[in-house]
Design a protein around this motif. Structure first.
Motif, PDB file in Angstrom:
ATOM      1  N   ALA A 167       0.882  -1.322  -0.286  1.00  0.00           N
ATOM      2  CA  ALA A 167      -0.006   0.074  -0.028  1.00  0.00           C
ATOM      3  C   ALA A 167       0.834   1.085  -0.031  1.00  0.00           C
ATOM      4  CB  ALA A 167      -1.072   0.175   1.248  1.00  0.00           C
ATOM      5  N   VAL A 168       1.618   1.522  -0.840  1.00  0.00           N
ATOM      6  CA  VAL A 168       2.538   2.526  -1.073  1.00  0.00           C
ATOM      7  C   VAL A 168       1.835   3.861  -1.651  1.00  0.00           C
ATOM      8  CG1 VAL A 168       4.523   1.305  -1.114  1.00  0.00           C
ATOM      9  CG2 VAL A 168       3.563   1.877  -3.292  1.00  0.00           C
ATOM     10  N   GLY A 193       1.667  11.586  -4.142  1.00  0.00           N
ATOM     11  CA  GLY A 193       1.497  11.524  -2.425  1.00  0.00           C
ATOM     12  C   GLY A 193       0.162  10.997  -2.056  1.00  0.00           C
ATOM     13  N   GLN A 194      -0.586  11.058  -2.885  1.00  0.00           N
ATOM     14  CA  GLN A 194      -1.908  10.493  -2.395  1.00  0.00           C
ATOM     15  C   GLN A 194      -2.222   8.963  -2.092  1.00  0.00           C
ATOM     16  OE1 GLN A 194      -4.712  12.702  -2.467  1.00  0.00           O
ATOM     17  NE2 GLN A 194      -3.153  14.050  -2.519  1.00  0.00           N
ATOM     18  N   TRP A 195      -3.022   8.606  -1.319  1.00  0.00           N
ATOM     19  CA  TRP A 195      -3.318   7.303  -0.836  1.00  0.00           C
ATOM     20  C   TRP A 195      -3.869   6.440  -1.972  1.00  0.00           C
ATOM     21  CZ3 TRP A 195      -5.311   6.384   4.597  1.00  0.00           C
ATOM     22  CH2 TRP A 195      -4.422   7.156   5.557  1.00  0.00           C
ATOM     23  N   PRO A 196      -3.615   5.149  -2.104  1.00  0.00           N
ATOM     24  CA  PRO A 196      -4.312   4.488  -3.065  1.00  0.00           C
ATOM     25  C   PRO A 196      -5.665   4.480  -2.710  1.00  0.00           C
ATOM     26  CG  PRO A 196      -2.448   3.029  -1.981  1.00  0.00           C
ATOM     27  CD  PRO A 196      -2.607   4.394  -1.125  1.00  0.00           C
ATOM     28  N   GLU A 197      -6.641   4.707  -3.721  1.00  0.00           N
ATOM     29  CA  GLU A 197      -7.899   4.810  -3.458  1.00  0.00           C
ATOM     30  C   GLU A 197      -8.896   4.063  -2.519  1.00  0.00           C
ATOM     31  OE1 GLU A 197     -12.019   5.493  -6.502  1.00  0.00           O
ATOM     32  OE2 GLU A 197      -9.923   5.427  -7.256  1.00  0.00           O
ATOM     33  N   GLY A 246      -3.526   8.819  10.087  1.00  0.00           N
ATOM     34  CA  GLY A 246      -3.103   7.628   9.323  1.00  0.00           C
ATOM     35  C   GLY A 246      -3.445   6.384   9.935  1.00  0.00           C
ATOM     36  N   ILE A 247      -3.262   5.501   8.961  1.00  0.00           N
ATOM     37  CA  ILE A 247      -3.672   4.030   9.371  1.00  0.00           C
ATOM     38  C   ILE A 247      -2.317   3.239   9.375  1.00  0.00           C
ATOM     39  CG2 ILE A 247      -6.019   4.517   8.826  1.00  0.00           C
ATOM     40  CD1 ILE A 247      -5.335   2.956   6.225  1.00  0.00           C
ATOM     41  N   GLN A 248      -2.717   2.160  10.086  1.00  0.00           N
ATOM     42  CA  GLN A 248      -1.547   1.073  10.241  1.00  0.00           C
ATOM     43  C   GLN A 248      -2.195  -0.308  10.266  1.00  0.00           C
ATOM     44  OE1 GLN A 248       0.921   0.651  13.701  1.00  0.00           O
ATOM     45  NE2 GLN A 248       2.440  -0.429  12.838  1.00  0.00           N
ATOM     46  N   HIS A 270       5.280   0.376   3.770  1.00  0.00           N
ATOM     47  CA  HIS A 270       3.903  -0.040   3.184  1.00  0.00           C
ATOM     48  C   HIS A 270       2.691  -0.453   4.031  1.00  0.00           C
ATOM     49  CE1 HIS A 270       6.219  -3.692   2.941  1.00  0.00           C
ATOM     50  NE2 HIS A 270       5.116  -4.366   2.887  1.00  0.00           N
ATOM     51  N   GLN A 271       2.866  -0.535   5.327  1.00  0.00           N
ATOM     52  CA  GLN A 271       1.888  -1.098   6.017  1.00  0.00           C
ATOM     53  C   GLN A 271       1.408  -0.030   7.028  1.00  0.00           C
ATOM     54  OE1 GLN A 271       3.334  -5.057   7.303  1.00  0.00           O
ATOM     55  NE2 GLN A 271       2.203  -5.909   5.687  1.00  0.00           N
ATOM     56  N   THR A 272       1.954   1.061   6.896  1.00  0.00           N
ATOM     57  CA  THR A 272       1.340   2.306   7.659  1.00  0.00           C
ATOM     58  C   THR A 272       1.196   3.447   6.341  1.00  0.00           C
ATOM     59  OG1 THR A 272       2.145   2.020   9.566  1.00  0.00           O
ATOM     60  CG2 THR A 272       2.082   4.458   8.866  1.00  0.00           C
ATOM     61  N   LEU A 273       0.149   4.392   6.400  1.00  0.00           N
ATOM     62  CA  LEU A 273      -0.103   5.363   5.429  1.00  0.00           C
ATOM     63  C   LEU A 273      -0.287   6.541   6.322  1.00  0.00           C
ATOM     64  CD1 LEU A 273      -2.387   3.534   2.990  1.00  0.00           C
ATOM     65  CD2 LEU A 273       0.112   4.625   2.495  1.00  0.00           C
TER      66      LEU A 273
END
Length: 454
Positions: free
Chosen positions: A98-99, A104-108, A317-319, A339-342
């Motif tokens: 989940a990079v 710089g945007q999060w994956p949808e 953020g989320i993890q 890639h497991q924290t956004l």
């Protein structure tokens, strides 16, 4: 005929007496085995530890303890439909790559996931200036958190003392060495309540599963859809209130008279203003490498003060994993991007965890949310923590040798697998009881076991 009826009536009466005696005897046996009296059971579900001052007219906390003990299929279905994040089509690849995009945007999918968690909170919990109201009645609190005279729940909102933190964790540039106190209020939704109704008996006893799983408590793991929502409140800010937090909403809490670290430990409490700076959320999703997704919402002073309170708490953020392939879990030369924290841009105003992993404001740069929560174990029958809360979390945990010192700290694992970290005591894994990442549940068990010892 009359003789036969008399015999039958006598037999029925005898059977009834035997049943009554048997039931009373079993109840007496249970009381003797558990050591609990009616008064002790009342203590388990006590609302708070305080004596309410005369003339007080503000909010008063009442423990939400009517846990569901069996599944209502209709209610189960309707509550599950509200957990929109569970219907987002995420695959194992999504949880492992989940990079962020180049812009710089999060994956949808992940943006939708985090947004649905916040929307769930907004629709279930009404955030008010003087507390939280419930739009959904199926939310619950833990028992056994109103026994400790120092950390037990206070009477206004049910906040429980957690620990002190240095003011520099709120404002890294601050020169003051002052400490402030963290208080927390945790709520479990319907699915969490289904677990709590099995973990605890109606008398406040901890319920274990039968052999061969005798070291597991009933009701765990938590069901998919479980939401644990915690309000983190900072007390004793006073003149140390950071400029960007001065407009943060505050509640009046009955907290320690003196700030931690300012002198001798005091049990005296007074009504004081305390600021709501962050809300942490855990959602159970078995698709996650650890079975949970953590989400932090932090106060943003840039949002106009006139906006509804919920709008002033933004997703930081989320993890959903420990990033076992990233430094310092592996040598820096072998490290992959986190890639497991956004994280959202607002995270730049707050403390970020170990090399970009998620951490709350009460944590430090050497910590991360899942790292703390994975230590929610105790030694069976004692109030002792099974693994060190700070095991692998000291300053050395994020240095260049961490992957050698703590080889298991950054592993992804799911309950009931046992975190193989730094043990607190010389004890075998067979004596450990896990609580599926819920540290607040561990706190309740700790209080329960302490009371049994006393």
């Amino acid at each position: 005929m009359k003789s036969k009826l008399l015999i039958i009536s006598s037999l029925l009466l005898l059977a009834s007496l035997i049943c009554i005696y048997s039931c009373k005897h079993r109840r007496h046996q249970n009381d003797k085995l558990s050591g609990f009296t009616i008064a002790n059971r009342a203590l388990a579900f006590k609302d708070h530890i305080d004596t309410i001052p005369k003339g007080y007219k503000g909010p008063k906390f009442v423990l939400r303890k009517n846990y569901p003990i069996k599944v209502d299929s209709t209610l189960y279905k309707s509550e599950k439909e509200k957990c929109k994040w569970l219907n987002i089509p995420l695959t194992e690849k999504d949880f492992n790559s989940a990079v962020k995009k180049d812009n710089g945007q999060w994956p949808e999918k992940w943006d939708e996931y985090a947004s649905s968690i916040k929307q769930y909170l907004v629709s279930n919990l009404k955030l008010e200036k003087n507390g939280i109201a419930f739009n959904n009645p199926y939310w619950y609190n833990l028992p056994w958190l109103a026994t400790n005279p120092y950390s037990g729940r206070e009477f206004t909102h049910g906040a429980r003392y957690s620990f002190p933190i240095p003011i520099t964790q709120l404002v890294p540039s601050a020169k003051s060495k002052a400490t402030v106190s963290v208080w927390g209020i945790a709520h479990y939704n319907y699915f969490g309540g289904l677990a709590l109704g099995q973990v605890w008996s109606e008398y406040g006893d901890l319920q274990y599963m039968p052999a061969p799983n005798g070291n597991r408590v009933k009701g765990l793991p938590f069901l998919d859809g479980t939401v644990i929502h915690k309000v983190n409140i900072i007390g004793h800010l006073g003149d140390y209130t950071p400029e960007h937090l001065k407009n943060a909403p505050s509640w009046e809490l009955n907290i320690h008279k003196n700030a931690p670290g300012t002198g001798a430990k005091t049990y005296e409490r007074t009504l004081q203003k305390a600021h709501i700076l962050e809300m942490d959320v855990m959602v159970k999703d078995s698709r996650s490498p650890c079975g949970w997704v953590f989400c932090a919402l932090v106060y943003n002073d840039d949002v106009p003060y006139e906006k509804p309170l919920w709008e002033r708490y933004e997703i930081m953020g989320i993890q959903f994993g420990m990033d076992p392939e990233s430094f310092p879990a592996v040598p820096i030369t072998e490290s992959k991007p986190i890639h497991q924290t956004l994280l959202k841009p607002i995270s730049e105003k707050w403390t970020v965890g170990c090399y970009g992993r998620l951490v709350t404001f009460q944590g430090s740069t050497s910590q991360n949310c899942m790292g703390c929560h994975q230590t929610s174990y105790s030694v069976k029958g004692t109030p002792s923590r099974g693994f060190a809360l700070l095991g692998g979390l000291g300053k050395e945990s994020c240095d260049t040798t961490s992957y050698k010192t703590y080889p298991n700290y950054f592993k992804n694992w799911k309950f009931p697998s046992v975190y193989d970290g730094t043990p607190m005591f010389n004890t075998s894994k067979d004596s450990l009881v896990g609580y599926d990442f819920s540290l607040r549940l561990f706190d309740a068990v700790e209080s329960y076991e302490e009371y049994k010892v006393q």
